[in-house]
Design an enzyme around this catalytic site. Structure first.
Site, PDB file in Angstrom:
ATOM      1  N   CYS A  78       0.833  -1.201   0.000  1.00  0.00           N
ATOM      2  CA  CYS A  78       0.000   0.000   0.000  1.00  0.00           C
ATOM      3  C   CYS A  78       0.869   1.253   0.000  1.00  0.00           C
ATOM      4  O   CYS A  78       1.822   1.359   0.785  1.00  0.00           O
ATOM      5  CB  CYS A  78      -0.924   0.016   1.211  1.00  0.00           C
ATOM      6  SG  CYS A  78      -2.099   1.400   1.172  1.00  0.00           S
ATOM      7  N   CYS A  82      -0.711   5.466   6.512  1.00  0.00           N
ATOM      8  CA  CYS A  82      -1.538   5.351   7.716  1.00  0.00           C
ATOM      9  C   CYS A  82      -0.698   4.731   8.834  1.00  0.00           C
ATOM     10  O   CYS A  82      -0.222   3.599   8.717  1.00  0.00           O
ATOM     11  CB  CYS A  82      -2.767   4.505   7.427  1.00  0.00           C
ATOM     12  SG  CYS A  82      -3.772   5.124   6.049  1.00  0.00           S
ATOM     13  N   CYS A  85      -1.297   1.157  10.427  1.00  0.00           N
ATOM     14  CA  CYS A  85      -1.474   0.002   9.543  1.00  0.00           C
ATOM     15  C   CYS A  85      -0.165  -0.736   9.268  1.00  0.00           C
ATOM     16  O   CYS A  85       0.825  -0.140   8.830  1.00  0.00           O
ATOM     17  CB  CYS A  85      -2.110   0.451   8.228  1.00  0.00           C
ATOM     18  SG  CYS A  85      -2.449  -0.926   7.100  1.00  0.00           S
ATOM     19  N   CYS A 122     -16.608  -9.791   3.909  1.00  0.00           N
ATOM     20  CA  CYS A 122     -15.922  -8.515   3.711  1.00  0.00           C
ATOM     21  C   CYS A 122     -14.678  -8.739   2.856  1.00  0.00           C
ATOM     22  O   CYS A 122     -13.738  -9.420   3.282  1.00  0.00           O
ATOM     23  CB  CYS A 122     -15.534  -7.909   5.045  1.00  0.00           C
ATOM     24  SG  CYS A 122     -16.929  -7.653   6.154  1.00  0.00           S
ATOM     25  N   CYS A 154     -19.563  -6.913   1.483  1.00  0.00           N
ATOM     26  CA  CYS A 154     -19.042  -5.602   1.844  1.00  0.00           C
ATOM     27  C   CYS A 154     -17.649  -5.483   1.244  1.00  0.00           C
ATOM     28  O   CYS A 154     -16.798  -6.343   1.483  1.00  0.00           O
ATOM     29  CB  CYS A 154     -18.989  -5.438   3.357  1.00  0.00           C
ATOM     30  SG  CYS A 154     -18.351  -3.824   3.909  1.00  0.00           S
ATOM     31  N   CYS A 214     -20.538   1.473   5.510  1.00  0.00           N
ATOM     32  CA  CYS A 214     -19.953   0.911   6.718  1.00  0.00           C
ATOM     33  C   CYS A 214     -18.736   1.773   7.041  1.00  0.00           C
ATOM     34  O   CYS A 214     -17.803   1.857   6.237  1.00  0.00           O
ATOM     35  CB  CYS A 214     -19.545  -0.541   6.491  1.00  0.00           C
ATOM     36  SG  CYS A 214     -18.589  -1.270   7.842  1.00  0.00           S
ATOM     37  N   ARG A 284     -20.345  -2.679  15.680  1.00  0.00           N
ATOM     38  CA  ARG A 284     -19.526  -3.895  15.654  1.00  0.00           C
ATOM     39  C   ARG A 284     -18.263  -3.715  16.493  1.00  0.00           C
ATOM     40  O   ARG A 284     -17.543  -2.725  16.355  1.00  0.00           O
ATOM     41  CB  ARG A 284     -19.149  -4.233  14.207  1.00  0.00           C
ATOM     42  CG  ARG A 284     -18.376  -5.508  14.051  1.00  0.00           C
ATOM     43  CD  ARG A 284     -18.530  -6.105  12.658  1.00  0.00           C
ATOM     44  NE  ARG A 284     -18.134  -5.206  11.570  1.00  0.00           N
ATOM     45  CZ  ARG A 284     -18.995  -4.474  10.864  1.00  0.00           C
ATOM     46  NH1 ARG A 284     -20.282  -4.494  11.130  1.00  0.00           N
ATOM     47  NH2 ARG A 284     -18.577  -3.707   9.883  1.00  0.00           N
TER      48      ARG A 284
END
Length: 343
Positions: A78, A82, A85, A122, A154, A214, A284
Site C-alpha cells: 500500500c 496510515c 497500519c 468482507c 461488503c 460501513c 460492531r
C-alpha cells in the site's frame, strides 16, 4: 488515550445514564457534552453505562448478534502512510505481501464465511484505491459468490471515485466499508497521504451509488476523548448503516508501535458512547477486542450487536467456537441481516 485530567473516581448521580437512554429512546439525541460525559465517566459507572446502553441496543436489535467474515484479498503493497497500519508504506512489520487473490481463493474464503454463520463477507484490499485490474476482479467474483452463498458483500477497496462506486453497486456489492478512523482534528497525526475530506467524499460516492455505508474508526491512537466523540457524531450525521469500532493493536514496526493501550473499561465506555450517539445503527466490536477487552469481551455485546468471526487483516482473532460460546452464554443469538431484525 490522551486526556487533560484524570478520570473521576466516584459514582455519577443515580439514574444519570438511564435518563440518557430514555432520552434517546424518546427520539431526542444526546448532546456532545453528554456523550463526552460517558467516555469521561468513572470506571465505577461502567455497569450503569452498559445497562443503559443495553436498553437502547435491545430496543433496536433485541439479543441478536450478526457475524462478519473478513478476507484480506490483497496484502501489503500500500502506498499510503496510515500510521496504525502494518500494510502501509511506512510500516516495517513483517506482513504477507501479495496482489489480489485468484478466484478460487476468494470463493473458498466465501465458503468458510458461510460455514461460520457469517451474514456478510468482507472483501478487503490494501491500496489507496482499486486499479482497473482489481475492479474487474471484484466485479467478476461478487456475482459468483452471491449466486452460490447466502452472503451479503461488503467491499473495502480504499478511496473510490463516483464511477467506481457505481460499478460496485452494479455488480452486486451491498455495502462499502471506508472508515473515518479518527476525528477530523486528529486525522493529520495518523495519515498525511490523504485527508479526512477524501474519506468523507468516498462515503458520499457510496451513498450516491445506492449502497450502504460501513464506517467506523480506531480508538487508542493517542487521540483525546473529545476526538472519539467528534468521530461518533460525524458518523451519525453521515447516517452510516454500520459502525465498526477497532481498538488499536499497536503492531511492532508501525509508527504507532508502543502507543499506550486503552484499559478495557475505557474501551467499553467508548463503545457504549457510540450506541448512545447512533442508537439504531449496527455497532460492531472489531479489531483489537481480544487483545484489549480480554475476559470482558462479553460485556461489549450489551451495547454492540455485531462481531467479526475469525481473523482480521494481519492479526489473529480468537477461535470461532469461543465467539459462539460467548454469544450463547449471554443468552443472545446469531441472526441474519440487521434489516431482518429491526425491520
Amino acid at each position: 488515550m490522551s486526556v487533560a485530567t484524570a478520570a473521576p473516581t466516584s459514582f455519577s448521580p443515580a439514574g444519570t445514564f438511564d435518563a440518557m437512554a430514555s432520552q434517546v429512546l424518546e427520539g431526542r439525541p444526546i448532546s456532545r457534552e453528554q456523550a463526552l460525559s460517558i467516555v469521561e465517566a468513572s470506571d465505577l459507572d461502567l455497569p450503569a453505562i452498559l445497562a443503559a446502553g443495553y436498553r437502547i441496543r435491545h430496543h433496536y436489535f433485541a439479543n441478536s448478534v450478526q457475524l462478519y467474515f473478513l478476507m484480506n484479498a490483497k496484502s501489503g503493497l500500500c502506498p499510503e502512510d496510515c500510521h496504525y497500519c502494518s500494510q502501509s508504506k511506512v510500516s516495517e512489520a513483517p506482513v504477507p505481501k501479495y496482489n489480489i487473490l485468484k478466484r478460487d481463493d476468494l470463493m473458498a474464503a466465501a465458503g468458510v464465511a458461510a460455514e461460520r454463520g457469517a451474514k456478510t463477507y468482507c472483501l478487503v484490499i490494501s491500496a489507496r484505491g482499486p486499479n482497473e485490474r482489481e475492479m474487474v476482479a471484484v466485479e467478476t467474483i461478487v456475482p459468483e459468490i452471491k449466486q452460490k452463498y447466502d452472503l451479503d458483500i461488503c467491499a473495502c477497496l480504499g478511496l473510490l471515485t463516483a464511477d467506481q462506486a457505481q460499478r460496485l453497486k452494479a455488480c452486486g456489492v451491498d455495502r462499502v466499508n471506508h472508515n473515518l478512523n479518527s476525528s477530523e482534528m486528529h486525522y493529520a497525526k495518523i495519515c498525511t497521504t490523504h485527508t479526512y475530506a477524501d474519506r468523507v467524499q468516498t462515503l458520499r460516492n457510496v451513498r450516491d451509488a445506492g449502497m450502504e455505508m460501513c464506517s467506523g474508526g480506531i480508538i487508542g491512537m493517542g487521540e483525546s476523548r473529545a476526538d472519539i466523540v467528534s468521530m461518533a457524531f460525524d458518523l451519525a450525521e453521515l447516517e452510516v448503516e454500520s459502525i465498526p469500532v477497532n481498538i488499536l493493536n499497536a503492531i511492532d514496526g508501525t509508527p504507532l508501535e508502543g502507543t499506550d493501550s486503552l484499559s478495557p473499561q475505557d474501551a467499553l465506555k467508548a463503545l457504549a458512547m457510540f450506541r448512545f450517539v447512533a442508537p439504531d445503527k449496527e455497532l460492531r466490536i472489531a479489531g483489537g477486542r481480544e487483545l484489549h477487552l480480554r475476559s470482558l469481551q462479553p460485556m461489549g455485546l450489551y451495547v454492540a450487536n455485531s462481531l467479526f468471526v475469525g481473523d482480521y487483516l494481519t492479526t489473529q482473532g480468537q477461535a470461532p467456537q469461543a465467539d459462539y460460546d460467548m454469544i450463547t452464554d449471554l443468552g443472545f443469538e446469531i441472526t441474519g441481516s440487521c434489516e431482518e431484525v429491526s425491520g
